[in-house]
Design an enzyme around this catalytic site. Sequence first.
Site, mmCIF file in Angstrom:
data_model
loop_
_atom_site.group_PDB
_atom_site.id
_atom_site.type_symbol
_atom_site.label_atom_id
_atom_site.label_comp_id
_atom_site.label_asym_id
_atom_site.label_seq_id
_atom_site.Cartn_x
_atom_site.Cartn_y
_atom_site.Cartn_z
ATOM 1 N N MET A 1 0.825 -1.208 0.000
ATOM 2 C CA MET A 1 0.000 0.000 0.000
ATOM 3 C C MET A 1 0.858 1.256 0.000
ATOM 4 O O MET A 1 0.565 2.212 0.700
ATOM 5 C CB MET A 1 -0.940 0.009 1.209
ATOM 6 N N CYS A 2 1.977 1.235 -0.734
ATOM 7 C CA CYS A 2 2.786 2.429 -0.975
ATOM 8 C C CYS A 2 3.688 2.788 0.202
ATOM 9 O O CYS A 2 3.494 2.358 1.330
ATOM 10 C CB CYS A 2 1.920 3.640 -1.334
ATOM 11 N N ARG A 3 4.672 3.605 -0.094
ATOM 12 C CA ARG A 3 5.584 4.221 0.865
ATOM 13 C C ARG A 3 5.825 5.645 0.398
ATOM 14 O O ARG A 3 5.854 5.915 -0.806
ATOM 15 C CB ARG A 3 6.924 3.508 0.949
ATOM 16 N N ASN A 115 -0.736 7.034 1.530
ATOM 17 C CA ASN A 115 -0.322 5.655 1.768
ATOM 18 C C ASN A 115 -1.496 4.960 2.442
ATOM 19 O O ASN A 115 -1.877 5.322 3.549
ATOM 20 C CB ASN A 115 0.927 5.629 2.653
#
Length: 284
Positions: A1-3, A115
Amino acid sequence: MCRFAMYLGPPIRLSQLVTEPSNSLIHQSYDAKERAEPLNGDGFGVAWYVPELREAPAVFKSISPAWNDANLLNLAPVTRSHCLLAHVRAASPGLAVSQGNCHPFVRGRFAFMHNGSVGGFGELRRRLRQGLSDAAYDAIAGSTDSEHVLAVVSDRWEAHAALADRPLERGQKALREAIATLEALRVEEKVEAPSYLNLAFTDGERALVSRFVSPGTEPAHSLYVARGALVVESGAGRVVPCPAEESAVFIASEPLGDREGWEAVPQNHVVAVDADRSVQTVAL
């Protein structure tokens, strides 16, 4: 889920977020330490402010994995700014991998990153769009839940125009009300999936970054803040104190190097950075 990672302070190179530290954002794109799935290879984006040239930030995005983009590796060491944002994406199921879906998103002088995910976004999207102003609706270019969150934040920002001389307070109200709107809609539609809303919102001088998860869900996605200068030695990275007149703030999904100097943001709190780089962490 992104950074993601963000910096506010005296000008530094983009590479000091993206490539140089031991846990740089490029490293997090293929080996994130605080996600169950370590891979964030569905594109990336960076934004930086050059206020003497224009109010809006410059943006560079690509659907290439961050670790394999020669343009990013060439750009990062020679790009300097007092306000930098960088994001590596792990696309939510069903959302396209496209340049338009890469973060950061820009609206005028504002830049925004996310995020996490909006729980049950597919079920909520139509009602969410119905509640938007024409301007916020028309500005949505991609298909992500993140850009729809920005649309809600933008509308709430406009709703508090009376606070124009208090931009940080105005932004906090906009962020709080946007999260409350999304949560109320999720509850009304009986969506069981929680929302994870680590949101970063800046005008290039101030910033608000939330760490939020729907009630009854543990834990929220990771978020850290550090105050000081980031010194990169032998590929590592440590935060050291700096004079008050050179105060700097880093906010990132994971510490960029040595963990010393980084503080975990409490769950369901927002980090507020003012123009003088003073920092407050307050409950949402």
